[in-house]
Design an enzyme around this catalytic site. Structure first.
Site, mmCIF file in Angstrom:
data_model
loop_
_atom_site.group_PDB
_atom_site.id
_atom_site.type_symbol
_atom_site.label_atom_id
_atom_site.label_comp_id
_atom_site.label_asym_id
_atom_site.label_seq_id
_atom_site.Cartn_x
_atom_site.Cartn_y
_atom_site.Cartn_z
ATOM 1 C CG PHE A 238 -7.216 8.828 3.879
ATOM 2 C CD1 PHE A 238 -6.843 9.746 3.475
ATOM 3 C CD2 PHE A 238 -6.333 7.904 4.290
ATOM 4 C CE1 PHE A 238 -5.411 10.170 3.469
ATOM 5 C CE2 PHE A 238 -5.098 8.021 4.151
ATOM 6 C CZ PHE A 238 -4.584 9.262 4.022
ATOM 7 C CG ASP B 103 -8.382 1.554 1.413
ATOM 8 O OD1 ASP B 103 -7.756 0.669 2.096
ATOM 9 O OD2 ASP B 103 -7.995 2.616 0.907
ATOM 10 C CE LYS C 172 -3.956 3.485 8.779
ATOM 11 N NZ LYS C 172 -4.689 3.913 7.357
HETATM 12 C C1 LIG Z 1 -4.186 4.673 6.375
HETATM 13 C C2 LIG Z 1 -4.930 4.269 5.129
HETATM 14 C C3 LIG Z 1 -4.384 4.307 3.857
HETATM 15 C C4 LIG Z 1 -2.703 4.602 3.700
HETATM 16 O O1 LIG Z 1 -1.859 3.896 4.291
HETATM 17 P P1 LIG Z 1 -0.335 4.313 4.385
HETATM 18 O O2 LIG Z 1 0.313 3.146 5.026
HETATM 19 O O3 LIG Z 1 -0.495 5.627 5.306
HETATM 20 O O4 LIG Z 1 0.081 4.747 2.904
HETATM 21 C C5 LIG Z 1 -4.826 3.857 2.781
HETATM 22 N N1 LIG Z 1 -6.450 3.674 2.951
HETATM 23 C C6 LIG Z 1 -7.036 3.657 3.957
HETATM 24 C C7 LIG Z 1 -8.362 3.186 4.178
HETATM 25 C C8 LIG Z 1 -6.262 3.897 5.350
HETATM 26 O O5 LIG Z 1 -6.865 3.974 6.468
#
Ligand SMILES: *Cc1c(COP(=O)(O)O)cnc(C)c1O
Length: 410
Positions: free
Chosen positions: A144, A229, A258
């Protein structure tokens, strides 16, 4: 306050249904106040918050240092264009560089934007260093990465692509932790490999050390960029400042968001000195990215994280929490597997996870179902063992209630 004070929860929910686009399947809970690991609803009921804004409120709710920094900066200078310099932004960038292996920072406002910046920088860097044609991005199934077109294309879950096609061209997907598939997918056209060291939204799956080491080795051989990520698993969540430190593997680019702003919207892309020159003036930008207010919040949040030794606490309490969950599984037979790193934990249930979420909420514990059979726990990093004990006690009641209601129906 200028909104409707004292509006009953049912009416708040009605207004939301009338005026807000229907993109979330929300739980019927109107939250009004938070402090530490606790939140309160409109009727004053108290909850233990083990969702913590989905891994955002790592310092708990309304940490005094973040609140003070926001108040002070809001009265000083909230925003100025990135055509000018600001002290909070440079202070934050210096802090991030000093606490990681990276050398340069690009600021944005969210996780998807951090991923987007990483993908664009990787392609531009490949274009400048290796010529046109090296544009492919290799990502993992079950990953994700966010909802913008680039980030959602990188997200290896067909349900997030359906109806939005055509997606951004040049992406390939491999099974997570499959070294052979990774070797097969990467070639002279690869610009970047993009991975979460611990998959979050896909179900809380830590990468295997072999997989991340192979990703580092293959990308280095070919001159491609390795992007981690760490939007969810970074910033202390797993018991290290960055999750990649567990693996002894260093990426070229790392995406953060986050928890970065301590609850304030904030994202960042970290880069090595080698890859950063892929971007020059005009190549990428964000109006709000790293503005003084967001940067002040993030700077306060990160200093609190380090000063209060929350990274270490996440590691220690995380081990205790996983042990307690494993014991609960043995005792009740209702948890089939517990996995994760630090305070990023998934537990596979043998009863429907969404029903457990509702049962726990009714008993004062907020948890998240990341799959039909998997609960996700991403509590604040400053919780103690007594908070874990309380959460596990409520979870036990919730699991048993769901299990008993199943038996009654049969
Ligand atoms: C939550 C998340 C995102 C997206 O972040 P947003 O602030 O909602 O755009 C991207 N990568 C990972 C691993 C995430 O958990």
């Amino acid at each position: 306050m200028e909104y409707f004070p004292g509006l009953p929860p049912t009416e708040v929910i009605q207004l939301a249904e009338e005026y807000i686009m229907n993109t979330y399947s929300r739980l019927p809970l109107v939250l009004t106040k938070g402090e530490g690991v606790r939140v309160w609803d409109e009727e004053g009921r108290e909850y233990l918050d083990f969702v913590a804004g989905l891994a955002v409120n790592s310092l708990g709710h309304c940490h005094p240092r973040v609140v003070a920094a926001i108040k002070e900066q809001a009265g000083l200078l909230m925003h100025c264009s990135n055509l000018y310099y600001s002290l909070p932004q440079v202070s934050l960038a210096k802090f991030l560089v000093e606490h990681t292996s990276f050398n340069k920072v690009f600021f944005c406002n969210s996780g998807a934007e951090a991923v987007e910046a990483g993908l664009k920088l990787a392609r531009k860097y490949a274009y400048k260093s290796r010529g046109p044609g090296c544009f492919e991005i290799v990502a993992a199934q079950g990953s994700f990465h966010g909802r913008t077109y680039g980030a959602v294309t990188a997200t290896g879950q067909p349900k997030y692509h359906q109806g939005f096609e055509p997606m951004v061209p040049g992406f390939k997907y491999i099974p997570f932790n499959d070294v052979a598939a990774l070797r097969e997918a990467v070639n002279g056209k690869t610009a970047a490999v993009l991975l979460e060291p611990v998959q979050g939204e896909g179900g809380v799956y830590p990468a295997s050390p072999e997989f991340l080491r192979a990703a580092r080795q293959i990308t280095t051989e070919i001159g491609a960029v390795l992007i981690f990520d760490e939007v969810q698993c970074g910033l202390g969540r797993t018991g290290r400042f960055l999750a990649q430190e567990h693996y002894g593997v260093t990426s070229d680019l790392t995406c953060l968001a986050k928890a970065l702003g301590g609850g304030f919207p904030m994202g960042a892309l970290l880069s090595t000195d080698a890859v950063a020159p892929g971007f020059g003036p005009g190549d990428h930008a964000s109006t709000f990215g790293g503005n003084p207010l967001a940067a002040a919040a993030a700077f306060a949040a990160l200093r609190a994280l380090v000063d209060e030794k929350l990274v270490e606490n996440a590691g220690g309490v995380g081990v205790y929490f996983r042990e307690r969950l494993a014991a609960l599984g043995r005792e009740t037979g209702l948890l089939k597997e517990v996995r994760g790193l630090g305070l990023m934990i998934g537990a596979v249930t043998s009863v429907p996870a969404k029903e457990v979420v509702t049962a726990c909420q009714a008993r004062g514990l907020i948890v998240n179902a990341v799959k039909d059979d998997t609960l996700r726990f991403v509590p604040p990093l400053n919780i103690g063992r007594e908070d874990v004990d309380r959460a596990v006690a409520i979870l036990k009641e919730g699991l048993l209630a769901v299990s008993n209601s199943k038996d009654d129906r049969n």
